[in-house]
Design an enzyme around this catalytic site. Sequence first.
Site, PDB file in Angstrom:
ATOM      1  N   ASP A 455       0.864  -1.182   0.000  1.00 17.56           N
ATOM      2  CA  ASP A 455       0.000   0.000   0.000  1.00 17.56           C
ATOM      3  C   ASP A 455       0.902   1.235   0.000  1.00 17.56           C
ATOM      4  OD1 ASP A 455      -2.315   1.583   0.302  1.00 17.56           O
ATOM      5  OD2 ASP A 455      -2.022   1.640   2.460  1.00 17.56           O
ATOM      6  N   LYS A 456       0.333   2.399  -0.264  1.00 15.88           N
ATOM      7  CA  LYS A 456       1.133   3.629  -0.257  1.00 15.88           C
ATOM      8  C   LYS A 456       0.919   4.440   1.025  1.00 15.88           C
ATOM      9  CE  LYS A 456      -0.306   7.257  -2.338  1.00 15.88           C
ATOM     10  NZ  LYS A 456      -0.341   8.208  -1.205  1.00 15.88           N
TER      11      LYS A 456
END
EC number: 7.6.2.1
Length: 1134
Positions: A455-456
Amino acid sequence: MADSIPLNPVRKNSKKIAYYNAARSARYQSEDETSSLDEMPLMMSEEGFENEESDYHTLPRARLSQRRRGLGWFLCGGWKVLCGSCCDCIFHFCRRKKELKARTVWLGCPEKCEEKHPKNAIKNQKYNIFTFMPGVLYQQFKFFLNLYFLVVACSQFVPSLKIGFLYTYWAPLGFVLAVTMMREAVDEMRRYRRDKEMNSQLYGKLTVRGKVQVKSSDIQVGDLIIVEKNQRIPADMIFLRTSEKTGSCFIRTDQLDGETDWKLKVAVACTQRLPSLGDLFSINAYVYAQRPQLDIHSFEGNFTREDCDPAIHESLSIDNTLWASTVVASGTVIGVVIYTGKETRSVLNTSQSKNKVGLLDLELNRLTKALFLAQVVLSVVMVALQGFLGPWFRNLFRFVVLFSYIIPISLRVNLDMGKSAYGWMIMKDENIPGTVVRTSTIPEELGRLVYLLTDKTGTLTQNEMIFKRLHLGTVSYGTDTMDEIQNHIIQSYAQPSGGGGNSNCGTSGSGSGSGSAPSCGKAQQPSAPKVRKSVSSRIHEAVKAIALCHNVTPVYESRAGANGETEAAEADQDYSDDNRTYQASSPDEVALVRWTESVGLTLVNRDLTSLQLKTPSGQILTYFILQIFPFTSESKRMGIIVREEATGEITFYMKGADVAMASIVQYNDWLEEECGNMAREGLRTLVVAKKSLSEEQYQDFESRYTHAKLSLHDRALKVCAVVESLEREMELLCLTGVEDQLQADVRPTLELLRNAGIKIWMLTGDKLETATCIAKSSHLVSRSQDIHVFKPVSNRSEAHLELNAFRRKHDCALVISGDSLEVCLRYYEHEFVELACQCPAVVCCRCSPTQKAQIVRLLQQHTNNRTCAIGDGGNDVSMIQAADCGIGIEGKEGKQASLAADFSITQFKHIGRLLMVHGRNSYKRSAALGQFVMHRGMIISTMQAVFSSIFYFASVPLYQGFLMVGYATIYTMFPVFSLVLDQDVKPDMALLYPELYKDLTKGRSLSFKTFLIWVLISVYQGGILMYGALLLFESEFVHVVAISFTALVLTELLMVALTVRTWHWLMVVAEFFSLGCYLASLAFLNEYFDLGFITTKAFLWKVSAITVVSCLPLYIIKYLKRKFSPPSYSKLSS
């Protein structure tokens, strides 16, 4: 890239090729303009389209040849395919889902519902009281290893097949099953208690007789539910009323979409205006809601009140919804339930967790099948050498049971205990504090990973935004020149006149009449005032636009005391800076508003209809909110129309991504270049613009906009078309740059993982521009590397052309949006994955939670490599559960990802040590432990085979009773299990040379090659021990048992010493402890040994001679191999 790969239309369900070919024309008949693509391979060059149809089949993995399905196919595995297909059909028929439909929900009248809706109960349990025992036993015995032990143990109830004592077979099997069932029972009880706690939460329900308490699980569609502050919303609801005077409230959605920022929700205006709660039952109203769906960011519905003339119709959007699993952050809310249980957004976006099985367990399962085959062959040979005399079939089964130790049940026990030990070591590692192992069955997976999907927001970044740059076209301001902007703002509002003058100054255009010019006291020269006026005016307009165009709401903590809420509503009390916090749907918004506060223009109050700004001089400017257009992934922009209280001027402000705003703003020659410059610095850019509206223009727009919002069909398109009519020739004000700070040591960690051969994919729900910025700033994509941004595609022909363009790129990172990805996977699944897997990095933006999980499964199916998913929010749970190894980070987005993951860490940088050190050690140790335990069983089976063959192929056991139990437990267990402390490379060396990790992914530590080496060692040592004992025994058979068994125990202890690469003091203790236990037990083994013989010198020299002959050659071979062909890690350590 991959010139040799022709891109062919994907054939889904390749096992059903005949069905596909029959239905292919029907599948695409609606796309006449693209139907020819079926016969056209995607080629590298134009001349490729002229090649023969045979080019279609040049890619082995994409080749689809019609299989001949005859008797050979059926016997060689076809029966499995047919049985599996039949079982799938029966399963899907029994579990077929009810079609989800739109619904009309009457307020407070559940009995009026036309259809039956699911119960609003949360259920995370795997089993119930009836399915627990069968379910657990099935999970255990679906593995060949356990099923084999069960059959062998059951055979001992047949007198003619009985070889030894029952406890030697049933005790180990019973122990393994008991431990497994206890562990599952504890986990199931925890799940049951969690579910019961959630389902038993009490909520207020409004009825005709007043307010009653109802359990969460008893809530029905149509109920009017009251939810207090900090209480979880139990079902999907439409927001009807709130205790807040503004008619709105905040909710926390971190467990639904992973975003930490509060969301502003608006009550239905018709019900909010009612004098009291009881009036909700005095009106005749209903809600029309669309069918339940996955998308948590959209909703279409209508609210209708029929008991008034004319009937009141009000459109409902996402702003009027309260989704289940979110938490009320302000006030008390009342809503009508529209979806319950399995139909809620949160449940629809949650995938069922699977029982994860490690690759090493699957490999060991295959090896045990090979051992079983060898065992059966050996038994057949024994019976054949007997001449198939007498009841040969019974003798065959007795031999199978006699050689059953070739697959030791202690293999499962040792491996499970080893996994627990690895988990304990991980959690006790001081270098990665706070790490928790939640799934103790797959620590070896950490050492076999090829793909890392991350994920970011909150994982690679801290989700903390800092305003870095303001660009006006001719001048740019950075963090070191913000004081100049502050001075300009102070001058702009430093007029001696009252609020009206300030407001005039605030709304004047950049061209003429700005009241800020006279305040510039230093403007002495004739030309200076004009320049000063222009720059000051432009800065003032830009800052004011940023301060007005957003969805941020200032929140003030209530003062202590009974009338805290009343105090919070007072202006004098509210506007204290130390008591103010900002809430918005995006941290970018908060960063921009905080920046305007820092330069002097402060947002102090906001409700549904107005917002107020405080100038540097302390005056309050009020603006009425006429319309607001929220940001969407399609529009990539947000807008607001405000009317200034003092002057009545109406202004339309808009901000958004440069790709969306470039065609909206007036012509300029600097926007594209400066956006590129900021993006290369890793900044998130927003373009800000404005447009002044006359009263007539606005009234015309409002009527068209209201009509479009009430439309039931194509509402989104109609609303978008009306808004776009305003978005023409807007005045460009400025370009802003905001930095999302990275987590600590993200760059070196990503570099470490890349050097280890791990391919990193970033899957984020954020917009494309932001994802690209973070990919560059985190060095996921190196600065010298090209980035191919996959253009938006909506149909098959566009995907065809864009994939061709992508193939021509070499060694470039791929950036693709979720919508385009979906189209590519629909038509060219295999080809797209084949090309994407060759990219050094892939960024997928605007991914939904289910899309993230789909990408994980695609990589698993197409590459057969091990995947790892890491995230920190509730929206990452599906991806984490779908991956072979899921890692959750405890972050600002809550603990949902951490609790659902197999491993939980506190910082992204810890993943480096978790994989390079603990992953390596877990895999290497389990591989050595598993093979050594099998060696321990094979050596005694070899001795049994030699013994039986010499004594006329009799199916009589060599060692009986306690000798067999003691051999597998107290005599050899501790030294063998001490291999879990072994390590081939020191932790610092593993982190310094991450390239060593690449060897692990090839699986060379446990392969058929290493297995065959251990088989040869076992056959050699077993033969030497048995023949040596038979050669050296004197008068009685008991001497053979004493000599061979003692030599066997000593050989195993020496083999452990031979296998160890790094000695630990516990290993030495285990060796001497086991030897001491054996020597001490000789005094009690007079049933098996002649105590008089084993105390003689003859016994000692015979045992020593046999042991030396069995072990010395192996020590010599190991020394020569280390000297002339050392492994890579030994070169580094030396």
